[in-house]
Scaffold this motif. Structure first.
Motif, short mmCIF file in Angstrom:
data_model
loop_
_atom_site.label_atom_id
_atom_site.label_comp_id
_atom_site.label_asym_id
_atom_site.label_seq_id
_atom_site.Cartn_x
_atom_site.Cartn_y
_atom_site.Cartn_z
N GLY A 194 10.31 -88.98 15.99
CA GLY A 194 10.14 -88.72 14.58
C GLY A 194 10.15 -90.00 13.77
N SER A 195 10.52 -89.89 12.49
CA SER A 195 10.38 -91.00 11.56
C SER A 195 11.68 -91.69 11.18
CB SER A 195 9.70 -90.50 10.27
OG SER A 195 8.45 -89.93 10.57
N ASN A 207 11.83 -95.36 11.86
CA ASN A 207 11.06 -96.17 10.91
C ASN A 207 11.86 -96.42 9.64
OD1 ASN A 207 8.89 -96.15 12.66
ND2 ASN A 207 7.97 -94.33 11.72
#
Length: 247
Positions: free
Chosen positions: A52-53, A56
């Motif tokens: 997933g993110s 990030n």
């Protein structure tokens, strides 16, 4: 580096771990995972290992120039959050961390402004050099730190561990760890019930295997717990059904 031992019961025909037999040390390790701040989880797994993110997001804050950070904000508050809930179980987490992280967990320090100054209201910081808002002097005097016992409560009170074992659970019993990380006390009846639940007809297909859990396996267990319902199978047999529903 510490290692703990697990005894797996494997259905060789279905290529799955039915459950593991474990002691207090591994059960404590699993419950310790619940107390890890998200920032610590990401740092342990590394941003490349995240799904997933969220990785990030972590990397963005890590790379953000100090020009854009509030002057009173230390990046480590987000990137390397402290974990006061570990208590007596913190040593069980150490085999998941590198030497630097292990040192920071094992040797937590707190500071106040110097005692020779008559500050009317001393403030505490976990970082030396912060300014006391009362006397405007650097908070630099180190105080001894004693971690709270996991579970809370005083001697004999609610949450007392009834001894100096530390950790989250008692060591007088063996624990059954299911493939989806459900934890329960081990018993003959529960073992038989599990075989019926998994529709195991051929007892000859059952294989017992003893495995050691160290740094690599611990990180893999943490990562798999965020990705699949068949954690033990994924880590120790290299396969996973990667489903959110029971098989």
């Amino acid at each position: 580096m510490s290692k703990v031992t697990l005894k797996l019961l494997i259905d060789s025909k279905g290529q799955r771990v039915l459950f593991a037999e474990a002691g207090k040390d591994f059960a404590d390790f699993l419950f310790t995972l619940l107390s890890l701040p998200v920032g610590t989880v990401i740092r342990l797994l590394s941003t490349n290992g995240m799904v997933g993110s969220i990785g990030n997001l972590y990397e963005s804050f890590e790379n953000l120039s100090s020009t854009y950070i509030q002057p009173n904000v230390n990046k480590d508050i987000i990137l390397k959050p402290s974990n006061s809930a570990l208590g007596g179980a913190e040593t069980l987490l150490l085999f998941l961390t590198n030497d630097d992280a292990a040192s920071s967990l094992a040797a937590k320090k707190v500071y106040v402004c110097p005692f020779q100054h008559n500050c009317n209201r001393r403030h505490v910081s976990d970082k030396p050099g912060a300014m006391c808002p009362t006397c405007n002097r650097a908070i630099s005097h180190e105080l001894p730190y004693v971690a709270a016992v996991a579970g809370g409560g005083g001697e004999g009170g609610p949450g007392s561990l009834g001894g100096d074992e530390g950790g989250f659970v008692k060591g007088v019993v063996t624990y059954m760890i299911m493939d989806d990380l459900q934890v329960k006390p081990m018993s003959t009846i529960s073992s038989i019930a599990m075989l019926n639940q998994f529709h195991v007809k051929e007892v000859g297909s059952l294989v017992e295997k003893t495995v050691s859990v160290g740094l690599k396996e611990g990180l893999n267990l943490l990562k798999a717990s965020l990705q699949t319902k068949t954690v033990l199978t994924s880590v120790f047999l290299g396969t996973s059904r990667r489903t959110t529903s029971s098989s």
